[in-house]
Design an enzyme around this catalytic site. Structure first.
Site, PDB file in Angstrom:
ATOM      1  N   GLU A 184       0.840  -1.196   0.000  1.00 43.00           N
ATOM      2  CA  GLU A 184       0.000   0.000   0.000  1.00 43.00           C
ATOM      3  C   GLU A 184       0.880   1.253   0.000  1.00 43.00           C
ATOM      4  OE1 GLU A 184      -2.762  -0.855   3.216  1.00 43.00           O
ATOM      5  OE2 GLU A 184      -3.374  -2.714   2.245  1.00 43.00           O
ATOM      6  N   ARG A 237       2.077  -8.153   1.054  1.00 45.37           N
ATOM      7  CA  ARG A 237       1.245  -7.447   2.040  1.00 45.37           C
ATOM      8  C   ARG A 237       1.776  -7.613   3.468  1.00 45.37           C
ATOM      9  NH1 ARG A 237      -4.822  -6.812   3.260  1.00 45.37           N
ATOM     10  NH2 ARG A 237      -5.218  -7.938   5.175  1.00 45.37           N
ATOM     11  N   ASN A 256      -2.116  -6.690  10.278  1.00 46.91           N
ATOM     12  CA  ASN A 256      -3.426  -6.142  10.647  1.00 46.91           C
ATOM     13  C   ASN A 256      -4.425  -7.228  11.070  1.00 46.91           C
ATOM     14  OD1 ASN A 256      -4.762  -3.713  11.111  1.00 46.91           O
ATOM     15  ND2 ASN A 256      -5.854  -3.796   9.151  1.00 46.91           N
ATOM     16  N   ARG A 257      -3.938  -8.417  11.355  1.00 52.25           N
ATOM     17  CA  ARG A 257      -4.726  -9.470  12.009  1.00 52.25           C
ATOM     18  C   ARG A 257      -3.987  -9.975  13.261  1.00 52.25           C
ATOM     19  NH1 ARG A 257      -7.203  -7.645   8.632  1.00 52.25           N
ATOM     20  NH2 ARG A 257      -8.484  -8.539   6.972  1.00 52.25           N
ATOM     21  N   SER A 310      -4.348   1.540   1.981  1.00 56.07           N
ATOM     22  CA  SER A 310      -4.746   1.828   0.608  1.00 56.07           C
ATOM     23  C   SER A 310      -5.255   0.503   0.063  1.00 56.07           C
ATOM     24  CB  SER A 310      -3.521   2.310  -0.171  1.00 56.07           C
ATOM     25  OG  SER A 310      -3.655   2.097  -1.554  1.00 56.07           O
ATOM     26  N   GLU A 385      -8.820   4.142   4.371  1.00 56.98           N
ATOM     27  CA  GLU A 385      -8.393   3.538   3.097  1.00 56.98           C
ATOM     28  C   GLU A 385      -8.404   4.637   2.045  1.00 56.98           C
ATOM     29  OE1 GLU A 385      -7.535   0.362   2.420  1.00 56.98           O
ATOM     30  OE2 GLU A 385      -8.289  -0.827   4.119  1.00 56.98           O
TER      31      GLU A 385
END
Ligand SMILES: *[C@@H]1O[C@H](CO)[C@@H](O)[C@H](O)[C@H]1NC(C)=O
Ligand SMILES: *[C@@H]1O[C@H](CO)[C@@H](O)[C@H](O)[C@H]1NC(C)=O
Length: 426
Positions: A184, A237, A256-257, A310, A385
């Protein structure tokens, strides 16, 4: 001579083949009619671990899925069986990645010498140099913090910006971070531009933002993944941590998890090669521990945490399991004001911002950074986002300046509202 030609040959193959792993991959747009269409796509995505280029919404935004040559026929058949209208969006992802790389290189070359790191896709070293330079130039205002190291040993640094060196408890703290997800790319420029506008190019109209608020700006949460997305796999990612007990084939975790909130429950995959693999435990990654520690250290004054991603034009609040925070009304007001401020400046090619609970309007998830911030007590903990203008993660560099400009206006609105809410709770 032979050796030299061999080296040449090898170099040529390496550079020509950089994006080969995506050769024959395609991206398909899918028209969604109802919530159940959307749920169907979400299930399909999870069961096959498909790469989502865009999450759709019924009647307003098409879903976009990337398909490998192996999956393509079966998935398209499945869509047909469900009566879902679909179309080819990108015929060959490898070609698009090559064109994007060329475009990014040309952008750098054509502006060499005049390019600021926030108007470019700067490499880790350039970002680091910029942070060092700002801190050295404005010692009264800026404190550089080296928060620790990434898995591969890169320093993860952030700036504290304050006219009172973080000693005035009547001020709220605004924390933003970017580049948690490596591909991103446009997220880091937005944070660098925010630094620029607060420190190097403060406008009279923004003086209150600097004087009334303490800022923490972390431009690159996942530097290992980011560098890897430059050198090897543009669509990377995750982090780059190695855990041989889990997998000898795949590395990295979806940062992000990986936060300790409903961890490993929904919107995750047990497959260590998946882009939503949550890791072996909450905070298994040094990168997420750094974000956790910044929040903990500033929690009594942190009014807002903006976790910048993003793409897709969303402002999202928790929680990823459909439950709503107690202050959901204020969360919605602040998010909507921010979205409206950015929409007012949007380019025609951009989507309108969508605002709401992340599970309801995007997808269910667990262990996200924004949910964690909300859960531990940051009143406004949001996922932002940024726009993609139909290019997915491959935002053409020509758009960076505009994204910086419109997002800064959104950040300013959210900061002023956060200031009001902070004063109200004192
Ligand atoms: C701010 O405070 C820290 C200690 O918390 C100190 O090390 C630093 O020198 C101070 N900076 C300025 C500009 O006063
Ligand atoms: C994550 O959850 C799954 C499903 O409940 C479970 O099988 C797995 O052991 C969990 N992973 C870890 C590392 O706890």
């Amino acid at each position: 001579m032979l050796a030299i030609s061999l080296v040449f040959l090898l170099l040529a193959t390496v550079s020509a083949g950089k994006h080969d792993q995506y050769s024959g991959y395609s991206v398909h747009g899918i028209k969604l009619r109802t919530q159940s269409d959307k749920a169907f796509i979400e299930e399909l995505t999870q069961s096959l671990d498909l790469d989502v280029w865009q999450v759709g919404n019924p009647e307003s935004r098409d879903a976009q899925l990337m398909l490998s040559p192996e999956d393509r026929v079966a998935v398209l058949d499945d869509l047909d069986k469900h009566g879902l209208e679909h179309y080819l969006h990108v015929a060959d992802v490898a070609k698009v990645l090559e064109a994007h790389e060329k475009e990014v290189n040309q952008w750098k070359q054509s502006r060499s010498g005049r390019l600021m790191p926030f108007n470019d896709y700067p490499r880790y070293e350039e970002v680091d140099a910029y942070l060092e330079q700002i801190a050295a130039q404005y010692p009264e205002l800026v404190t550089l913090v080296n928060a620790g190291q990434s898995f591969e040993g890169r320093d993860i640094k952030y700036l504290k910006i304050s006219t009172t060196n973080f000693t005035d408890t009547s001020k709220p703290v605004y924390f933003m971070d970017a580049m948690m997800h490596a591909r991103e790319w446009v997220t880091t420029p937005v944070t660098l531009f925010s630094i620029h506008r607060l420190v190097e190019d403060l406008r009279d109209l923004d003086r209150d933002l600097l004087e009334d608020i303490d800022w923490i700006i972390l431009p690159m949460t996942n530097p290992d993944g980011y560098e890897y997305s430059h050198t090897d796999v543009r669509l990377w990612r995750r982090t780059r941590s190695i855990n041989l007990e889990v997998s000898t084939e795949c590395v990295g975790v979806d940062a992000n998890r990986n936060f300790d909130v409903n961890w490993n429950t929904t919107g995750v995959s047990q497959n260590p090669c998946s882009d939503v693999y949550p890791g072996t435990a909450p905070f298994s990654e040094s990168e997420t521990r750094i974000v956790r520690d910044i929040i903990a250290e500033n929690l009594n004054r942190m009014e807002i945490f903006m976790n910048i991603h993003s793409h897709g034009n969303w402002v999202l609040y928790g929680f990823g399991d459909y439950t709503l925070p107690d202050n959901v009304i204020q969360l919605h007001v602040l998010s909507a004001a921010m979205g409206a401020a950015m929409d007012a400046l949007k380019l025609p090619a951009a989507e309108w911002y969508k605002i709401g609970n992340s599970a309801m309007i995007l997808y269910t998830d667990s262990g996200s950074a924004a949910d964690y911030g909300q859960y531990v007590g940051v009143p406004f903990s949001l996922t932002l986002e940024l726009p993609g203008y139909g290019n997915g993660f491959l935002v053409p560099p020509q758009y960076i300046e505009h994204i910086n400009f419109e997002t800064w206006e959104g950040i300013a609105v959210s900061a002023r509202l956060a200031r009001s809410f902070y004063r109200a709770r004192q």
